[in-house]
Design a protein around this motif. Structure first.
Motif, PDB file in Angstrom:
ATOM      1  N   SER A  96      -0.154  -7.457  -5.412  1.00 22.75           N
ATOM      2  CA  SER A  96       0.426  -7.767  -3.982  1.00 22.75           C
ATOM      3  C   SER A  96      -0.798  -7.417  -2.832  1.00 22.75           C
ATOM      4  O   SER A  96      -1.002  -8.246  -1.734  1.00 22.75           O
ATOM      5  CB  SER A  96       1.603  -7.041  -3.558  1.00 22.75           C
ATOM      6  N   ILE A  97      -1.368  -6.340  -3.047  1.00 30.19           N
ATOM      7  CA  ILE A  97      -2.344  -5.889  -2.140  1.00 30.19           C
ATOM      8  C   ILE A  97      -3.670  -6.847  -2.283  1.00 30.19           C
ATOM      9  O   ILE A  97      -4.378  -7.415  -1.196  1.00 30.19           O
ATOM     10  CB  ILE A  97      -3.071  -4.350  -2.503  1.00 30.19           C
ATOM     11  N   ILE A  98      -4.022  -7.565  -3.529  1.00 34.29           N
ATOM     12  CA  ILE A  98      -4.950  -8.284  -3.713  1.00 34.29           C
ATOM     13  C   ILE A  98      -4.799  -9.730  -3.071  1.00 34.29           C
ATOM     14  O   ILE A  98      -5.452 -10.227  -2.194  1.00 34.29           O
ATOM     15  CB  ILE A  98      -5.444  -8.582  -5.117  1.00 34.29           C
ATOM     16  N   PHE A  99      -3.526 -10.082  -3.255  1.00 34.85           N
ATOM     17  CA  PHE A  99      -3.189 -11.763  -2.846  1.00 34.85           C
ATOM     18  C   PHE A  99      -2.904 -11.497  -1.364  1.00 34.85           C
ATOM     19  O   PHE A  99      -3.384 -12.296  -0.674  1.00 34.85           O
ATOM     20  CB  PHE A  99      -1.966 -11.908  -3.302  1.00 34.85           C
ATOM     21  N   ALA A 100      -2.439 -10.331  -0.799  1.00 36.05           N
ATOM     22  CA  ALA A 100      -2.200 -10.369   0.911  1.00 36.05           C
ATOM     23  C   ALA A 100      -3.561 -10.210   1.378  1.00 36.05           C
ATOM     24  O   ALA A 100      -3.663 -10.778   2.530  1.00 36.05           O
ATOM     25  CB  ALA A 100      -1.429  -9.231   0.998  1.00 36.05           C
ATOM     26  N   ILE A 101      -4.503  -9.644   0.903  1.00 37.19           N
ATOM     27  CA  ILE A 101      -5.868  -9.568   1.632  1.00 37.19           C
ATOM     28  C   ILE A 101      -6.561 -10.990   1.490  1.00 37.19           C
ATOM     29  O   ILE A 101      -7.102 -11.460   2.567  1.00 37.19           O
ATOM     30  CB  ILE A 101      -6.893  -8.558   0.822  1.00 37.19           C
ATOM     31  N   VAL A 102      -6.528 -11.561   0.479  1.00 41.34           N
ATOM     32  CA  VAL A 102      -7.205 -12.770   0.286  1.00 41.34           C
ATOM     33  C   VAL A 102      -6.665 -13.860   1.220  1.00 41.34           C
ATOM     34  O   VAL A 102      -7.155 -14.797   1.439  1.00 41.34           O
ATOM     35  CB  VAL A 102      -7.001 -13.258  -1.425  1.00 41.34           C
ATOM     36  N   TRP A 103      -5.305 -13.803   0.875  1.00 40.99           N
ATOM     37  CA  TRP A 103      -4.314 -14.762   1.815  1.00 40.99           C
ATOM     38  C   TRP A 103      -4.237 -14.529   3.353  1.00 40.99           C
ATOM     39  O   TRP A 103      -3.469 -15.083   4.070  1.00 40.99           O
ATOM     40  CB  TRP A 103      -3.141 -15.110   1.303  1.00 40.99           C
ATOM     41  N   LEU A 104      -4.800 -13.586   3.766  1.00 43.23           N
ATOM     42  CA  LEU A 104      -4.499 -13.017   5.182  1.00 43.23           C
ATOM     43  C   LEU A 104      -5.353 -13.988   6.111  1.00 43.23           C
ATOM     44  O   LEU A 104      -4.910 -14.164   7.184  1.00 43.23           O
ATOM     45  CB  LEU A 104      -5.172 -11.367   5.477  1.00 43.23           C
ATOM     46  N   PHE A 105      -6.534 -14.413   5.868  1.00 45.73           N
ATOM     47  CA  PHE A 105      -7.008 -15.422   6.462  1.00 45.73           C
ATOM     48  C   PHE A 105      -6.354 -16.633   7.035  1.00 45.73           C
ATOM     49  O   PHE A 105      -5.819 -17.359   6.119  1.00 45.73           O
ATOM     50  CB  PHE A 105      -8.497 -15.610   6.008  1.00 45.73           C
ATOM     51  N   PRO A 106      -6.303 -16.970   8.423  1.00 41.42           N
ATOM     52  CA  PRO A 106      -5.283 -18.005   8.574  1.00 41.42           C
ATOM     53  C   PRO A 106      -5.826 -19.400   8.465  1.00 41.42           C
ATOM     54  O   PRO A 106      -6.428 -19.930   9.238  1.00 41.42           O
ATOM     55  CB  PRO A 106      -5.041 -17.956  10.129  1.00 41.42           C
ATOM     56  N   PHE A 107      -5.823 -20.049   7.215  1.00 44.48           N
ATOM     57  CA  PHE A 107      -6.359 -21.434   6.952  1.00 44.48           C
ATOM     58  C   PHE A 107      -4.822 -21.929   6.612  1.00 44.48           C
ATOM     59  O   PHE A 107      -3.844 -21.370   6.016  1.00 44.48           O
ATOM     60  CB  PHE A 107      -7.198 -21.337   5.794  1.00 44.48           C
ATOM     61  N   SER A 108      -4.986 -23.280   6.537  1.00 52.33           N
ATOM     62  CA  SER A 108      -3.689 -24.212   6.361  1.00 52.33           C
ATOM     63  C   SER A 108      -3.622 -24.090   4.748  1.00 52.33           C
ATOM     64  O   SER A 108      -2.545 -24.079   4.212  1.00 52.33           O
ATOM     65  CB  SER A 108      -3.667 -25.463   6.703  1.00 52.33           C
ATOM     66  N   GLY A 109      -4.581 -23.863   4.017  1.00 58.05           N
ATOM     67  CA  GLY A 109      -4.676 -23.475   2.717  1.00 58.05           C
ATOM     68  C   GLY A 109      -3.665 -22.436   2.148  1.00 58.05           C
ATOM     69  O   GLY A 109      -3.025 -22.316   0.914  1.00 58.05           O
ATOM     70  N   SER A 110      -3.459 -21.486   2.924  1.00 60.34           N
ATOM     71  CA  SER A 110      -2.714 -20.244   2.701  1.00 60.34           C
ATOM     72  C   SER A 110      -1.480 -20.628   2.474  1.00 60.34           C
ATOM     73  O   SER A 110      -0.584 -19.921   1.916  1.00 60.34           O
ATOM     74  CB  SER A 110      -2.844 -19.003   3.597  1.00 60.34           C
ATOM     75  N   ALA A 122       0.754  -1.292  -0.169  1.00 60.68           N
ATOM     76  CA  ALA A 122      -0.067   0.065   0.091  1.00 60.68           C
ATOM     77  C   ALA A 122       0.696   1.306  -0.073  1.00 60.68           C
ATOM     78  O   ALA A 122       0.448   2.238  -0.812  1.00 60.68           O
ATOM     79  CB  ALA A 122      -1.066  -0.047   1.237  1.00 60.68           C
ATOM     80  N   ILE A 123       2.010   1.110   0.774  1.00 57.46           N
ATOM     81  CA  ILE A 123       2.768   2.299   0.648  1.00 57.46           C
ATOM     82  C   ILE A 123       3.500   2.528  -0.532  1.00 57.46           C
ATOM     83  O   ILE A 123       3.604   3.597  -1.204  1.00 57.46           O
ATOM     84  CB  ILE A 123       3.888   2.173   1.723  1.00 57.46           C
TER      85      ILE A 123
END
Length: 168
Positions: free
Chosen positions: A54-68, A20-21
């Motif tokens: 990077s912003i899109i992928f970081a938001i989608v993969w932010l949730f702590p699932f083992s699939g991340s 974001a920066i």
């Protein structure tokens, strides 16, 4: 493995913040040079696209699932893309603001463009490192998980006799 989940969340938040920066600083430069040709602004457009992805992928993969953790190849590719963006920006500066990692005399104000560009370069580098660490964590998790999983699963047979065929 709770430690890996917590570390993954911290890394994803850092990826999101750094992207974001960089997107903001590069976007300000692109808006200021709106009339210039896209060929001369190519490295900044590339940096903006990498930051957006990077912003899109970081938001989608932010949730702590083992699939991340299984997304480590994408993490590695994005890390390489960030290293390329870092190199393109360092090449564009070409020593105009002094050494890239020399932070003497850096002040926070609106008139100091060298400070903005050094911050942009620094956060692009930090983003590349964080994505790389995230990929390494993913490789570690996947290798550990598959090694454990392989030892507990029985081997499946490849040949199965049909029930209606007799052996007579």
């Amino acid at each position: 493995m709770i430690l890996a989940d917590i570390l993954s969340i911290i890394l994803r938040l850092a990826e999101l913040a750094f992207a974001a920066i960089v997107a903001g600083l590069t976007g300000v430069y692109l808006a200021a040079n709106k009339g210039a040709s896209s060929w001369s602004l190519g490295r900044f457009i590339y940096t903006e696209i990498v930051a957006g992805l990077s912003i899109i992928f970081a938001i989608v993969w932010l949730f702590p699932f083992s699939g991340s953790f299984i997304h480590w190849p994408t993490d590695f590719i994005i890390s390489v893309m960030w290293f390329v963006a870092f190199g393109l920006m360092v090449d564009w500066l070409n020593g105009a603001c002094g050494n890239v990692f020399n932070w003497d005399g850096i002040t926070i104000n609106d008139n100091n463009t060298c400070s903005q560009w050094k911050a942009n370069v620094a956060f692009a580098f930090l983003s590349a490192i964080v994505w790389l660490v995230s990929a390494i964590l993913g490789i570690y998790w996947v290798r550990r998980h598959t090694r454990t999983h392989r030892s507990t699963v029985p081997v499946a047979t490849t040949h199965r006799r049909r029930w209606y065929r007799s052996r007579v």
